[in-house]
Scaffold this motif. Sequence first.
Motif, mmCIF file in Angstrom:
data_model
loop_
_atom_site.group_PDB
_atom_site.id
_atom_site.type_symbol
_atom_site.label_atom_id
_atom_site.label_comp_id
_atom_site.label_asym_id
_atom_site.label_seq_id
_atom_site.Cartn_x
_atom_site.Cartn_y
_atom_site.Cartn_z
ATOM 1 N N ASN A 102 -6.887 -4.422 7.391
ATOM 2 C CA ASN A 102 -8.023 -4.458 8.448
ATOM 3 C C ASN A 102 -9.314 -3.614 7.984
ATOM 4 O O ASN A 102 -9.775 -3.168 8.644
ATOM 5 C CB ASN A 102 -7.922 -4.452 10.052
ATOM 6 C CG ASN A 102 -7.084 -5.644 10.450
ATOM 7 O OD1 ASN A 102 -7.367 -6.724 9.945
ATOM 8 N ND2 ASN A 102 -5.972 -5.471 11.358
ATOM 9 N N GLY A 103 -9.339 -3.460 6.653
ATOM 10 C CA GLY A 103 -10.286 -2.506 6.285
ATOM 11 C C GLY A 103 -10.111 -1.134 6.277
ATOM 12 O O GLY A 103 -10.911 -0.396 6.172
ATOM 13 N N LYS A 104 -9.178 -0.620 6.782
ATOM 14 C CA LYS A 104 -8.693 0.739 6.951
ATOM 15 C C LYS A 104 -7.451 1.317 6.036
ATOM 16 O O LYS A 104 -6.838 0.582 5.970
ATOM 17 C CB LYS A 104 -8.152 1.025 8.638
ATOM 18 C CG LYS A 104 -9.610 0.596 9.411
ATOM 19 C CD LYS A 104 -9.009 0.891 10.859
ATOM 20 C CE LYS A 104 -9.832 0.173 11.763
ATOM 21 N NZ LYS A 104 -9.176 -0.056 13.073
ATOM 22 N N LYS A 105 -7.745 2.398 5.613
ATOM 23 C CA LYS A 105 -6.638 3.018 4.732
ATOM 24 C C LYS A 105 -5.419 3.217 5.575
ATOM 25 O O LYS A 105 -5.273 3.868 6.491
ATOM 26 C CB LYS A 105 -7.109 4.192 3.941
ATOM 27 C CG LYS A 105 -6.250 4.623 2.933
ATOM 28 C CD LYS A 105 -7.090 5.813 2.176
ATOM 29 C CE LYS A 105 -5.985 6.571 1.339
ATOM 30 N NZ LYS A 105 -6.841 7.234 0.030
ATOM 31 N N ILE A 129 2.396 6.521 3.255
ATOM 32 C CA ILE A 129 2.246 5.402 4.257
ATOM 33 C C ILE A 129 2.217 5.799 5.702
ATOM 34 O O ILE A 129 3.352 6.605 6.246
ATOM 35 C CB ILE A 129 3.409 4.383 4.217
ATOM 36 C CG1 ILE A 129 3.215 3.774 2.605
ATOM 37 C CG2 ILE A 129 3.276 3.283 5.049
ATOM 38 C CD1 ILE A 129 4.440 2.705 2.228
ATOM 39 N N ASN A 130 1.054 5.634 6.551
ATOM 40 C CA ASN A 130 1.058 5.741 7.720
ATOM 41 C C ASN A 130 1.900 4.612 8.481
ATOM 42 O O ASN A 130 1.455 3.797 8.613
ATOM 43 C CB ASN A 130 -0.345 6.002 8.515
ATOM 44 C CG ASN A 130 -1.412 6.981 7.640
ATOM 45 O OD1 ASN A 130 -0.658 7.898 6.971
ATOM 46 N ND2 ASN A 130 -2.299 6.421 7.492
ATOM 47 N N VAL A 131 3.173 5.120 9.129
ATOM 48 C CA VAL A 131 4.122 4.196 9.724
ATOM 49 C C VAL A 131 3.461 4.431 11.285
ATOM 50 O O VAL A 131 3.428 3.229 11.961
ATOM 51 C CB VAL A 131 5.445 4.457 9.394
ATOM 52 C CG1 VAL A 131 6.303 3.701 9.961
ATOM 53 C CG2 VAL A 131 5.674 4.324 7.905
ATOM 54 N N PRO A 144 -12.153 5.231 7.528
ATOM 55 C CA PRO A 144 -11.343 4.505 8.320
ATOM 56 C C PRO A 144 -9.875 4.628 7.935
ATOM 57 O O PRO A 144 -9.697 4.308 6.867
ATOM 58 C CB PRO A 144 -12.205 3.140 8.161
ATOM 59 C CG PRO A 144 -13.430 3.306 7.726
ATOM 60 C CD PRO A 144 -13.330 4.497 6.808
ATOM 61 N N VAL A 145 -9.064 4.820 9.048
ATOM 62 C CA VAL A 145 -7.551 4.952 8.703
ATOM 63 C C VAL A 145 -7.001 4.385 9.665
ATOM 64 O O VAL A 145 -7.253 4.431 10.949
ATOM 65 C CB VAL A 145 -7.170 6.697 8.416
ATOM 66 C CG1 VAL A 145 -5.762 6.731 8.656
ATOM 67 C CG2 VAL A 145 -7.871 7.329 7.388
#
Length: 237
Positions: A102-105, A129-131, A144-145
Amino acid sequence: MNIIYFEELDSTNTFAKKNIEKYDDGTIIAANKQTNGHGRFNRSWIDFGNKNIFMTFILKPSNRIEKNYANLTQYLSVCVCEVFENFGLKPQIKWPNDILVNGKKISGILAEAVINKNILKGIALGIGINVNAKKTDVDKINIPVTALNLEGVSTEKEILIEKISERFFKNYNLFLHTGFREIKDYYTNHAYLPEKCKIAIFDKTITGEFRGFDDDGQLMIFYNDNLTSINMGEFTE
Ligand code: BTN
């Protein structure tokens, strides 16, 4: 698969680089916590809590420094996107190897080579990886994250680490042989592309029109009336 878990490391990449001679080709170093993670351009990689993924593949494809293994980061980004798609997400790859949802890292990848006396001792190919993260924490970052939980996916990180590792080694030898051409279609179909490509290359920024990726995974843009292939840099917007 040989996945070695640590409770805490400063950085899985730093650990892998320091200990590269001790571990076999294909070993995976994973940590529950990372206290000093780093990313491209010497930026830090934030740990949002102990349910996130910090892992590094130790790879020894050959000992020849003249070989270019830079595309391994793009190969890993494709493998991770495929795993994410199986969770029903629609990931995109922001050239060269950031993964967006959705456009966020949501994930960053960093390859670091260990070279000694003109011999390539190995490559530490790391991925974060942000889980699981809190919205209030990701919103503090200056870009954006997001995280899998914030995108509606709940999974155990050990399961995800296994799925990614399996996917990675499935075509790894083929990829070493064929190179970027092996993933070019998938990579192109999943590329995040702003209308105008504004690329920062060291202290210079150039703006051009996207014209695809070449067979080496370089970004091709039309700039100053010329078609230019770029192998280093990042989108500034
Ligand atoms: C980037 O987006 O700039 C790349 C980030 C790479 C982060 C991962 S987390 C696991 C491994 N250890 C590190 O210190 N960095 C990589």
